[in-house]
Design a protein around this motif. Structure first.
Motif, PDB file in Angstrom:
ATOM      1  N   ARG A  58       0.171  -5.124   8.600  1.00 28.88           N
ATOM      2  CA  ARG A  58      -1.019  -4.286   8.714  1.00 28.88           C
ATOM      3  C   ARG A  58      -1.535  -4.021   7.309  1.00 28.88           C
ATOM      4  N   TYR A  60      -4.113  -1.555   4.875  1.00 28.36           N
ATOM      5  CA  TYR A  60      -4.786  -0.261   4.750  1.00 28.36           C
ATOM      6  C   TYR A  60      -5.406  -0.166   3.366  1.00 28.36           C
ATOM      7  N   ALA A  69      -2.982   6.258  10.352  1.00 20.79           N
ATOM      8  CA  ALA A  69      -2.740   5.234  11.373  1.00 20.79           C
ATOM      9  C   ALA A  69      -1.288   5.214  11.846  1.00 20.79           C
ATOM     10  N   GLU A  70      -0.350   5.314  10.935  1.00 14.79           N
ATOM     11  CA  GLU A  70       1.066   5.151  11.274  1.00 14.79           C
ATOM     12  C   GLU A  70       1.782   6.461  11.592  1.00 14.79           C
TER      13      GLU A  70
END
Length: 152
Positions: A58, A60, A69-70
């Motif tokens: 991913r 970012y 997000a995480e």
């Protein structure tokens, strides 16, 4: 799932090698901030070999975007640095740990050293070197986290 987080990685060969280790272990790779290379570069493909398409990664643009997000917790974030005082083997890595590494030339962002001071860990090095290669460091800590979780 274990996670490796690279903040502002600079060298494509290191990131490619870390990606390869992630594929081998079922670990997710998170790339955060400014990259010193393009994801599609031949250096990434060369060091990641033909495994790169199998990588769960991913991307970012900022640390804040990663956090949003995480949603990692303080208990599952482990910041690795030569400035850490606690050896990585003294950490208890949960199965969803985020192993966080900084840039090759300057380490983690400066504010992280204060902000996450209680979550800083190091790889002890009694020899006369400042640091290990980033991909070597990531592998050392990743396999300790896997060992602690009984290779699940």
């Amino acid at each position: 799932m274990l996670n490796i987080v690279l903040v502002n990685p600079e060298i494509p060969f290191n990131t490619g090698n870390i990606g390869r280790s992630c594929v081998a272990t079922g670990t997710r790779l998170h790339l955060v901030g400014k990259l010193g290379f393009k994801i599609a570069s031949k250096e990434i493909r060369r060091s990641g070999l033909d495994y790169w398409p199998h990588l769960d990664y991913r991307r970012y643009d900022t640390w804040e975007a990663f956090l949003e997000a995480e949603k990692p917790t303080e208990d599952n974030m482990f910041f690795l640095s030569t400035k850490g005082k606690t050896a990585y083997w003294d950490a208890s890595f949960p199965p969803d740990a985020f192993l966080i590494f900084g840039a090759e030339s300057c380490g983690l962002p400066k504010d992280f050293y204060e902000r996450y001071r209680h979550r800083l860990f190091t790889i002890p090095m009694p020899g006369p070197v400042r640091s290990l290669n980033l991909s070597s460091s990531a592998a050392i800590v990743l396999f300790e986290a896997i060992r602690q979780n009984h290779f699940k």
